[in-house]
Design an enzyme around this catalytic site. Structure first.
Site, short mmCIF file in Angstrom:
data_model
loop_
_atom_site.label_atom_id
_atom_site.label_comp_id
_atom_site.label_asym_id
_atom_site.label_seq_id
_atom_site.Cartn_x
_atom_site.Cartn_y
_atom_site.Cartn_z
N HIS A 1 4.86 -4.71 10.43
CA HIS A 1 5.41 -4.06 11.63
C HIS A 1 5.62 -5.02 12.78
O HIS A 1 4.87 -6.00 12.92
CB HIS A 1 4.45 -2.95 12.13
CG HIS A 1 4.34 -1.77 11.22
ND1 HIS A 1 5.16 -0.68 11.33
CD2 HIS A 1 3.52 -1.52 10.17
CE1 HIS A 1 4.84 0.22 10.40
NE2 HIS A 1 3.84 -0.27 9.68
N HIS B 1 0.84 -1.20 0.00
CA HIS B 1 0.00 0.00 0.00
C HIS B 1 0.87 1.24 0.00
O HIS B 1 2.09 1.17 0.14
CB HIS B 1 -0.99 -0.02 1.17
CG HIS B 1 -0.37 0.09 2.53
ND1 HIS B 1 0.44 -0.90 3.08
CD2 HIS B 1 -0.40 1.08 3.47
CE1 HIS B 1 0.84 -0.54 4.28
NE2 HIS B 1 0.36 0.67 4.55
N ASP C 1 -0.08 -3.91 6.25
CA ASP C 1 -0.73 -3.42 7.46
C ASP C 1 -2.19 -3.87 7.53
O ASP C 1 -3.05 -3.16 8.06
CB ASP C 1 -0.66 -1.89 7.53
CG ASP C 1 0.76 -1.38 7.75
OD1 ASP C 1 1.67 -2.19 7.99
OD2 ASP C 1 0.95 -0.14 7.70
N HIS D 1 -7.35 -0.84 5.48
CA HIS D 1 -6.30 0.06 5.98
C HIS D 1 -6.13 1.19 4.94
O HIS D 1 -6.13 2.37 5.29
CB HIS D 1 -5.02 -0.73 6.18
CG HIS D 1 -3.85 0.06 6.67
ND1 HIS D 1 -3.77 0.57 7.94
CD2 HIS D 1 -2.69 0.43 6.05
CE1 HIS D 1 -2.62 1.21 8.08
NE2 HIS D 1 -1.95 1.15 6.95
N ASP E 1 5.99 4.64 4.91
CA ASP E 1 6.85 3.66 5.60
C ASP E 1 6.88 2.31 4.86
O ASP E 1 7.58 1.40 5.27
CB ASP E 1 6.43 3.49 7.08
CG ASP E 1 5.02 2.99 7.25
OD1 ASP E 1 4.11 3.45 6.53
OD2 ASP E 1 4.81 2.11 8.11
N HIS E 2 6.13 2.21 3.75
CA HIS E 2 6.14 0.98 2.95
C HIS E 2 6.68 1.20 1.54
O HIS E 2 7.10 0.24 0.89
CB HIS E 2 4.73 0.39 2.88
CG HIS E 2 4.22 -0.01 4.24
ND1 HIS E 2 4.16 -1.31 4.66
CD2 HIS E 2 3.81 0.74 5.29
CE1 HIS E 2 3.73 -1.35 5.91
NE2 HIS E 2 3.49 -0.11 6.32
N HIS F 1 1.45 3.94 1.91
CA HIS F 1 2.03 4.70 3.02
C HIS F 1 3.56 4.75 2.91
O HIS F 1 4.20 3.78 2.51
CB HIS F 1 1.61 4.10 4.37
CG HIS F 1 0.16 4.34 4.67
ND1 HIS F 1 -0.56 3.58 5.55
CD2 HIS F 1 -0.70 5.28 4.19
CE1 HIS F 1 -1.81 4.04 5.61
NE2 HIS F 1 -1.92 5.06 4.79
FE FE Z 1 2.85 0.78 8.05
ZN ZN Z 2 0.19 1.62 6.51
#
Ligand code: FE
Ligand code: ZN
Length: 259
Positions: free
Chosen positions: A170, A53, A132, A111, A57-58, A55
């Site tokens: 995570h 996805h 996530d 998410h 952090d990905h 975001h």
């Molecule tokens: Fe994340």
């Molecule tokens: Zn995420």
């Protein structure tokens, strides 16, 4: 032999690296630096990047990564994925370049609206990379979808074989387990899992992957059919938790405010 190893990024993100000793596929590259270091150390050629996805952090490492190693970048078609070359919407089976291994793509919105999960079968295991959506002992927050949508996505994952290993995005397991224990204090398997995960974390080892069987036994979000979980969700929220989706929605809202 196919190996799947975690590359840690930021404070608690996992970049998953799937490799055969020569070619590698990386999942959710939030940061390029630790991955590049690992690729160098193992002398691997990156052939593909799988994104669950949008975001940061990905996917935040994609742009830097592909300037260093040109690779196909797969990701949800309806999300903004840096450097994506291969848009996906779920339902596809793709052939991973380099590893020459089929990979099933599952649509698991909630998410985010385009969230995807990737499933591969190596000679050693069935592996699910679920970003996530499903976490060890928990599930992702619902940022873009609805509780019903998230519940349907988790139901898709719950239908996979019990031995499937769950490679999530995570290291949130201990805090998820703290919530799980409040929901289901009398679940002996859960209590045992808390001790096992605490020991791993004390030894600075990741608690991921788990198996789908473990999640079904201890993850409250996959246990909304269990009377004790329904009763706890009802007692906390006052909502009628008579169906699985209702219980899931109440549980997710509860976890959102849980500290
Ligand atoms: Fe994340
Ligand atoms: Zn995420």
């Amino acid at each position: 032999m196919i190996e799947i190893i975690p590359v840690c990024a930021f404070t608690d993100n996992f970049i998953w690296l799937v490799h055969d000793g020569h070619y590698a596929v990386a999942v959710d590259v939030g940061d390029a630096a630790p991955l590049l270091e690992q690729l160098d150390a193992l002398n691997l050629t990156l052939s593909a990047v799988l994104c669950t996805h949008h975001h940061a952090d990905h996917v935040g490492g994609n742009a830097t990564l592909i300037t260093r190693c040109p690779a196909s970048v797969y990701g949800p078609e309806n999300e903004k994925i840096p450097a994506r070359t291969m848009p996906l919407c779920g339902g596809e089976t793709l052939m991973l370049p380099g590893l020459q291994m089929p990979c099933r793509v599952l649509a698991v919105p909630g998410h985010t609206l385009g969230h995807l999960a990737y499933m591969i079968e190596t000679p050693e295991e069935t592996a699910l990379f679920c970003g996530d959506t499903l976490f060890a002992a928990g599930c992702g927050r619902i940022f873009e979808g609805t509780a019903t949508m998230m519940w349907q996505s988790l139901s898709v994952l719950m239908a996979l074989p019990e031995a499937t290993r769950i490679y999530c995005g995570h290291e949130y397991t201990l805090s998820n387990l703290r919530f799980a224990r409040v929901v289901e204090p009398d679940n002996a398997v859960l209590v045992a899992r808390i001790a096992a995960v605490q020991a791993l974390r004390d030894a600075d080892k990741p608690s991921v992957p788990s198996t789908l069987a473990e999640e079904r036994a201890t993850n409250p979000f996959l246990r909304v059919d269990v009377p004790a979980v329904r009763a706890a969700a009802h007692a906390y929220s006052g909502l009628p938790c008579t169906t699985a989706p209702e219980t899931f929605a109440a549980l997710r809202a509860w976890k959102d405010s849980f500290r």
